[in-house]
Design an enzyme around this catalytic site. Structure first.
Site, short mmCIF file in Angstrom:
data_model
loop_
_atom_site.label_atom_id
_atom_site.label_comp_id
_atom_site.label_asym_id
_atom_site.label_seq_id
_atom_site.Cartn_x
_atom_site.Cartn_y
_atom_site.Cartn_z
N ARG A 116 -13.31 3.17 -7.44
CA ARG A 116 -13.72 1.71 -7.19
C ARG A 116 -15.09 1.47 -7.41
NH1 ARG A 116 -14.68 1.11 -0.62
NH2 ARG A 116 -16.17 2.76 -0.55
N ASN A 154 -17.69 -5.09 -2.90
CA ASN A 154 -17.58 -4.55 -1.74
C ASN A 154 -18.68 -3.24 -1.87
OD1 ASN A 154 -15.80 -3.65 0.85
ND2 ASN A 154 -15.96 -2.01 -0.42
N GLU A 155 -19.62 -3.39 -1.08
CA GLU A 155 -20.48 -2.10 -1.03
C GLU A 155 -21.12 -2.03 -2.23
OE1 GLU A 155 -18.43 0.36 2.93
OE2 GLU A 155 -18.31 1.02 0.69
N GLU A 314 -17.47 -3.62 8.93
CA GLU A 314 -16.44 -2.41 8.91
C GLU A 314 -17.05 -1.24 9.53
OE1 GLU A 314 -15.62 -0.69 5.07
OE2 GLU A 314 -15.25 -2.62 4.19
N GLU A 362 -7.45 6.72 0.49
CA GLU A 362 -7.94 6.73 1.91
C GLU A 362 -6.98 6.77 2.96
OE1 GLU A 362 -11.73 4.35 2.31
OE2 GLU A 362 -11.04 3.15 0.98
N LYS A 363 -5.44 7.45 2.65
CA LYS A 363 -4.68 7.20 3.46
C LYS A 363 -4.96 8.17 4.72
CE LYS A 363 -2.09 10.78 0.78
NZ LYS A 363 -2.96 10.67 -0.42
N PHE A 364 -5.80 9.05 4.52
CA PHE A 364 -6.11 9.88 5.84
C PHE A 364 -7.35 8.97 6.67
CE2 PHE A 364 -4.08 12.96 3.50
CZ PHE A 364 -2.85 13.35 4.17
#
Length: 667
Positions: A116, A154-155, A314, A362-364
């Protein structure tokens, strides 16, 4: 654009919610999501932040149906939307058409698609495509009643912000012409007479790519400024489209102000361009007291916002996934983290993300609705926190009261971090953390300031000003600090401050340059310590402290010596000084102290400034948000024991172990 009237939030209540990505889930999940959001007290979600490929699956072809349905569904359930422009994640088709829009590293390697924010912010095709998708979104949703905030990109302060491609080289030359005017002025500013680097034509100038030895530091510093400006230009281009097509709806982008997380943007400059300052913060689980870094980040974000309202956009409900080790938060820690941000000025608490992803990088990462569903501890704590945030609605628009001030500069940090400094271990962030922690442990709330525009700094409002490390100091700072001290302020400066100007050139005369006169001393030589070397500092009262990393040859020129180096190469010379000036005093610490030793010096300076810290246990915070008719006292207990706190009305209250309490007192 200058932000003259900051928005006070995104609705009638404090915001609570998180990043929502319905495109990752089948439609039958969406209704379950909104029902659970209502159960949890969610009233604001970020939507569509990474959805460009879904919205525009092929160039010029748009799929609005799913987003129309998601927006209307959220609106029907009373949930407000921070609608994202998805420009941090261009689709694969864009990179196929424009492979040169991928950023180039300093070593010449071009990054690949698959992450990203991998974009060259200079690339004209990217800017055109970003403007196009932003325009389409604003035309379709700009007047939708659920859209109360625009979330651009985003960021920006991401890992690939700084690109070294040929397009950036040409843009850099244009930027340099605007900044320096002539090649003669540029050569003087960059000190190119050294090592025969003089430029005779603008086309000879390139980005500071990898060189055989240390590169030109002023060139590298200017390139950091250029990269920051290119990203900011992309933001303002989108912002202006949104202002035109969606008037009255504030526009933001999420900052990462904590120096442990964001180091590529000058947020003092960015704050002037957003309608509402928002921030992302994630605990750095590196063995230190993470709640101290959280407080620092919240104080810094509030300060960037000019002391006014801001929003935590966030943070994590529990563990993250991108650090070497990612422990879960302990029971109650989520509430302490969230309400700690609210105490220090945030108008709510939002998370990444709402529903935990089942796939992807980022699933964890934890989520408000975890993989385990509503039977989990995280879910129970989320619903409890949503109720508590709703109960605090009355504090909207109140302001957190700071006790002392501290100077922080991203530009100075950039400059100090370049090659060939007196010690490779010099670390402005480490000194910031150390001095902030000493003040935090004295239960003092810190207002941060940039090193410019301090002519009206009032000692009555901020009786102590700390400069933890300011290598790059503008010349005007000397007069500002002199005025502050003479009017009764107490100044505390740490080593390696005031050394260079904005071009990384020594200030005229002896070190510490811009701060020499206000400190009443000169520094003849720097004498950094070797990694395993220690020296002893002895005070006039017979106390001794162990110092590391740094020593220097200090020559008094009006100051009093309060402690000396007892051994080492600078033995016998001043290590701690005080210069009485007018009605105030300027202190200088010429070495690195940590822990109790630094705390002892800070205590002396606080006494000199007439500041008496609150009598509270360590790791118990007491922060006040001031309103027109009443104050809100936040007590955050990070310990395993009950704590007692005293409020401004004379009452004494108990805070249970690990708890957060909020009390109101009349003004």
């Amino acid at each position: 654009m200058t932000r003259t009237t900051p928005h006070t939030g995104t609705g009638p209540a404090l915001s609570f919610g998180g990043d929502y990505n319905p495109e990752q889930w089948p439609r039958e999940v969406w209704r379950e999501d909104v029902a659970l959001m209502r159960e949890a007290g969610v009233n604001l979600v970020s939507l569509g932040v990474f959805a460009w490929a879904r919205l525009e699956p092929r160039p010029g072809e748009y799929d609005w149906e799913w987003l129309d349905e998601a927006v209307d569904l959220l609106h029907a359930w009373g949930i407000r939307i921070a609608l994202g422009t998805p420009t941090a994640a261009p689709p694969a088709w864009f990179y196929r058409a424009h492979p040169d829009a991928l950023p180039v590293r300093r070593d010449g390697v071009r990054l690949a698609f698959g992450s990203r924010a991998a974009i060259c912010h200079t690339h004209p095709a990217y800017r055109e495509a970003a403007a196009s998708i932003t325009t389409r979104l604003a035309e379709r949703y700009g007047s939708h009643p659920a859209v109360v905030l625009w979330h651009v990109f985003n960021e920006y302060d991401g890992p690939s912000l700084i690109c070294y491609c040929d397009l950036c080289a040409a843009a850099f030359r244009d930027w340099l012409r605007a900044r320096h005017g002539t090649l003669g002025a540029l050569n003087a500013a960059w000190g190119t007479a050294f090592w025969g680097q003089g430029y005779g034509d603008w086309e000879e100038i390139t980005p500071p790519r990898v060189t055989a030895s240390a590169g030109n530091p002023a060139q590298q510093l200017d390139y950091r400024r250029f990269a920051d400006a290119q990203a900011r230009a992309c933001f303002t281009a989108e912002r202006d489209i949104l202002h035109r097509l969606s008037p009255g709806v504030p526009v933001t982008t999420n900052f990462t102000t904590a120096p442990s997380q964001g180091d590529k943007l000058d947020y003092w400059a960015w704050a002037a361009e957003v309608d509402l300052v928002t921030n992302d913060h994630y605990l750095m689980t590196d063995g230190r007291r993470t709640h101290v870094n959280l407080a620092l980040a919240a104080d810094l974000t509030r300060s960037v916002a000019g002391g006014g309202p801001w929003l935590l956009l966030e943070h994590a409900p529990s563990g993250v996934n991108w650090q070497p080790h990612n422990p879960a938060k302990r029971p109650g820690e989520m509430a302490r983290n969230s309400l700690g941000h609210v105490a220090r000025g945030s108008e709510g608490a939002l998370f990444f993300q709402w529903r935990q992803s089942a796939s992807g990088a980022e699933k964890f990462h934890s989520a408000m609705l975890p993989q385990g569903g509503t039977g989990t501890r995280v879910w129970r704590e989320i619903t409890e926190l949503g109720s508590r945030v709703a109960d605090l609605t009355d504090l909207r628009g109140t302001r957190t009261r700071g006790d002392v001030a501290m100077i922080w500069s991203w530009e100075s940090w950039w400059a100090q971090s370049l090659e060939w400094r007196p010690s490779s271990d010099l670390d402005a962030r480490e000194r910031l953390d150390a001095f902030y922690e000493a003040l935090y442990d004295r239960h003092l709330t810190v207002d941060f300031l940039p090193p410019t525009g301090l002519a009206d700094l009032d000692p009555a409002r901020h009786p102590l000003l700390v400069v933890p490390q300011l290598y790059l100091a503008p010349a005007a700072l000397a007069a500002d600090l002199d005025r502050y001290v003479r009017r009764g302020g107490t100044l505390l400066v740490s080593y390696f401050s005031g050394i260079v100007d904005e071009n990384d050139t020594f200030h005229p005369g002896a070190h510490p340059g811009a701060l020499r006169d206000v400190l009443g001393l000169t520094v003849e030589e720097f004498s950094p310590l070797l990694p395993d070397e220690r020296v002893t500092v002895r005070t006039g009262r017979g106390e001794t402290y162990e110092a590391t990393l740094w020593s220097e040859v200090v020559v008094p020129a009006g100051c009093d010596t309060l402690a000396t180096f007892a051994d080492g190469r600078t033995a016998g010379g001043p290590a701690l000084t005080r210069h009485g000036l007018g009605d105030g005093a300027a202190w200088y610490l010429a070495t690195r102290l940590t822990g109790d030793a630094l705390a002892a010096v800070v205590d002396q300076v606080l006494t000199d400034a007439g500041i008496t810290p609150a009598d509270l246990p360590r790791d118990v915070e007491l922060v006040v948000r001031e309103g027109a008719s009443e104050d809100f006292h936040f007590a955050v207990n990070h310990t395993d024991a009950e704590a007692k706190v005293s409020l401004s009305d004379g009452s004494r209250r108990a805070v249970a172990p690990g708890a957060v309490e909020v009390w109101r007192t009349p003004r």
